[in-house]
Design a protein around this motif. Structure first.
Motif, PDB file in Angstrom:
ATOM      1  N   VAL A   7       1.012  -1.083  -0.122  1.00 36.14           N
ATOM      2  CA  VAL A   7       0.242   0.334  -0.375  1.00 36.14           C
ATOM      3  C   VAL A   7       0.855   1.354   0.021  1.00 36.14           C
ATOM      4  N   PHE A   8       1.871   1.032   0.350  1.00 40.73           N
ATOM      5  CA  PHE A   8       3.291   1.798   0.878  1.00 40.73           C
ATOM      6  C   PHE A   8       3.472   2.204  -0.611  1.00 40.73           C
ATOM      7  N   ARG A   9       4.389   1.258  -1.131  1.00 44.75           N
ATOM      8  CA  ARG A   9       4.278   1.640  -2.312  1.00 44.75           C
ATOM      9  C   ARG A   9       3.292   1.951  -4.178  1.00 44.75           C
ATOM     10  N   CYS A  10       1.942   2.064  -3.129  1.00 43.21           N
ATOM     11  CA  CYS A  10       0.829   2.372  -4.380  1.00 43.21           C
ATOM     12  C   CYS A  10       0.613   4.125  -3.845  1.00 43.21           C
ATOM     13  N   LEU A  11       0.942   4.018  -2.975  1.00 44.55           N
ATOM     14  CA  LEU A  11       0.613   5.483  -2.796  1.00 44.55           C
ATOM     15  C   LEU A  11       2.118   6.585  -3.095  1.00 44.55           C
ATOM     16  N   ILE A  12       3.430   6.387  -3.397  1.00 46.78           N
ATOM     17  CA  ILE A  12       4.626   6.647  -3.547  1.00 46.78           C
ATOM     18  C   ILE A  12       5.031   5.930  -4.724  1.00 46.78           C
ATOM     19  N   ASP A  13       5.235   4.915  -5.280  1.00 45.34           N
ATOM     20  CA  ASP A  13       5.972   4.663  -6.233  1.00 45.34           C
ATOM     21  C   ASP A  13       5.145   4.970  -7.325  1.00 45.34           C
ATOM     22  N   GLY A  14       3.428   3.750  -7.086  1.00 40.38           N
ATOM     23  CA  GLY A  14       2.785   3.439  -8.578  1.00 40.38           C
ATOM     24  C   GLY A  14       2.509   2.044  -8.038  1.00 40.38           C
ATOM     25  N   CYS A  15       1.878   2.214  -8.627  1.00 41.43           N
ATOM     26  CA  CYS A  15       0.748   0.395  -7.916  1.00 41.43           C
ATOM     27  C   CYS A  15       1.062  -0.710  -9.109  1.00 41.43           C
ATOM     28  N   SER A  16       2.606  -1.259  -8.369  1.00 45.18           N
ATOM     29  CA  SER A  16       3.798  -2.298  -9.645  1.00 45.18           C
ATOM     30  C   SER A  16       3.814  -3.423  -8.441  1.00 45.18           C
ATOM     31  N   SER A  17       3.749  -5.065  -8.676  1.00 42.14           N
ATOM     32  CA  SER A  17       3.952  -6.216  -8.115  1.00 42.14           C
ATOM     33  C   SER A  17       5.708  -6.014  -8.318  1.00 42.14           C
ATOM     34  N   VAL A  18       6.469  -6.669  -7.329  1.00 41.20           N
ATOM     35  CA  VAL A  18       7.996  -6.554  -7.478  1.00 41.20           C
ATOM     36  C   VAL A  18       8.438  -6.877  -8.472  1.00 41.20           C
ATOM     37  N   LEU A  41     -11.311   4.828  -6.040  1.00 36.87           N
ATOM     38  CA  LEU A  41     -12.374   5.568  -5.496  1.00 36.87           C
ATOM     39  C   LEU A  41     -11.562   5.702  -4.012  1.00 36.87           C
ATOM     40  N   VAL A  42     -10.873   4.628  -3.348  1.00 39.63           N
ATOM     41  CA  VAL A  42      -9.878   5.221  -2.223  1.00 39.63           C
ATOM     42  C   VAL A  42      -8.997   6.093  -2.087  1.00 39.63           C
ATOM     43  N   ILE A  43      -8.481   5.414  -2.839  1.00 39.33           N
ATOM     44  CA  ILE A  43      -6.815   6.153  -3.012  1.00 39.33           C
ATOM     45  C   ILE A  43      -6.730   7.778  -3.582  1.00 39.33           C
ATOM     46  N   VAL A  44      -8.136   7.836  -4.204  1.00 43.87           N
ATOM     47  CA  VAL A  44      -8.173   9.410  -4.965  1.00 43.87           C
ATOM     48  C   VAL A  44      -8.630   9.773  -3.952  1.00 43.87           C
ATOM     49  N   PHE A  45      -9.034   9.190  -2.498  1.00 41.79           N
ATOM     50  CA  PHE A  45      -9.756   9.975  -1.594  1.00 41.79           C
ATOM     51  C   PHE A  45      -9.476  10.516  -0.881  1.00 41.79           C
ATOM     52  N   ILE A  46      -8.225   9.460  -0.318  1.00 38.01           N
ATOM     53  CA  ILE A  46      -7.178   9.721   0.586  1.00 38.01           C
ATOM     54  C   ILE A  46      -5.951  10.659   0.257  1.00 38.01           C
ATOM     55  N   LEU A  47      -5.792  10.607  -1.492  1.00 41.88           N
ATOM     56  CA  LEU A  47      -4.559  10.983  -1.822  1.00 41.88           C
ATOM     57  C   LEU A  47      -5.192  12.787  -1.392  1.00 41.88           C
ATOM     58  N   PHE A  48      -6.704  12.995  -2.215  1.00 35.81           N
ATOM     59  CA  PHE A  48      -7.062  14.334  -1.921  1.00 35.81           C
ATOM     60  C   PHE A  48      -7.230  14.855  -0.414  1.00 35.81           C
ATOM     61  N   GLY A  49      -7.526  14.303   0.235  1.00 32.81           N
ATOM     62  CA  GLY A  49      -7.131  14.282   1.556  1.00 32.81           C
ATOM     63  C   GLY A  49      -6.393  14.971   2.126  1.00 32.81           C
ATOM     64  N   VAL A  50      -4.960  14.010   1.919  1.00 29.78           N
ATOM     65  CA  VAL A  50      -4.210  14.148   2.441  1.00 29.78           C
ATOM     66  C   VAL A  50      -4.343  15.860   2.030  1.00 29.78           C
ATOM     67  N   PHE A  51      -3.744  15.752   0.748  1.00 26.33           N
ATOM     68  CA  PHE A  51      -3.540  17.088   0.143  1.00 26.33           C
ATOM     69  C   PHE A  51      -4.208  18.320   0.689  1.00 26.33           C
ATOM     70  N   ASN A  52      -5.082  18.226   0.948  1.00 26.09           N
ATOM     71  CA  ASN A  52      -6.303  19.338   1.325  1.00 26.09           C
ATOM     72  C   ASN A  52      -6.102  19.136   3.330  1.00 26.09           C
ATOM     73  N   LEU A  53      -5.376  18.555   3.756  1.00 26.11           N
ATOM     74  CA  LEU A  53      -5.269  18.592   5.339  1.00 26.11           C
ATOM     75  C   LEU A  53      -4.031  19.084   5.210  1.00 26.11           C
ATOM     76  N   ILE A  54      -3.066  18.750   4.394  1.00 29.36           N
ATOM     77  CA  ILE A  54      -1.425  19.716   4.446  1.00 29.36           C
ATOM     78  C   ILE A  54      -2.123  21.033   4.134  1.00 29.36           C
ATOM     79  N   MET A  55      -2.719  21.051   2.438  1.00 28.16           N
ATOM     80  CA  MET A  55      -2.989  22.822   2.280  1.00 28.16           C
ATOM     81  C   MET A  55      -3.707  23.292   3.908  1.00 28.16           C
ATOM     82  N   ALA A  56      -4.385  22.761   3.775  1.00 25.35           N
ATOM     83  CA  ALA A  56      -5.005  23.875   5.304  1.00 25.35           C
ATOM     84  C   ALA A  56      -4.224  24.386   5.934  1.00 25.35           C
ATOM     85  N   ILE A  57      -3.558  23.441   6.819  1.00 23.45           N
ATOM     86  CA  ILE A  57      -2.486  23.923   7.785  1.00 23.45           C
ATOM     87  C   ILE A  57      -1.442  24.554   7.049  1.00 23.45           C
ATOM     88  N   PHE A  58      -1.002  24.963   6.085  1.00 23.97           N
ATOM     89  CA  PHE A  58      -0.703  26.518   5.525  1.00 23.97           C
ATOM     90  C   PHE A  58      -0.822  27.102   5.606  1.00 23.97           C
TER      91      PHE A  58
END
Length: 111
Positions: A7-18, A41-58
């Protein structure tokens, strides 16, 4: 542990197996279209949520510092107004005292 790493690799690098095979194709073959759609949908929701949270803090910190700066400017302006008012008061008192002294001298000279 391995699933969290994937899951970490999917969020950071892209979703591919070893071996480099995209996981979306594997999920589609093994789980079906509904699972892939929900996963995306879950990945998109998480990405937008995290970016929105970071932007709100700034934005919140920027507004907080702007309010602080505005308060400091207002205080400096008030102090400057008070200083100018004191100087103006002293000037008016000097003019009045000079005028009184001139009147007293004039009244002494005139019979």
């Amino acid at each position: 542990f391995r699933s969290m790493f994937t899951v970490f690799r999917c969020l950071i690098d892209g979703c591919s197996s070893v071996d480099g095979t995209p996981l979306m194709l594997y999920f589609y073959d093994s789980q079906g279209l509904l699972f892939v759609a929900i996963y995306v949908l879950v990945i998109v929701f998480i990405l937008f949520g995290v970016f929105n949270l970071i932007m709100a803090i700034f934005v919140e910190k920027t507004l907080e510092y702007a309010k602080l700066d505005t308060a400091k400017r207002r205080e400096a302006r008030y102090k400057e107004d008070v200083r100018i008012a004191k100087e103006l008061r002293q000037l008016v008192l000097r003019i009045c005292s000079h005028q009184n002294s001139v009147r007293q001298e004039y009244s002494k000279k005139s019979p």
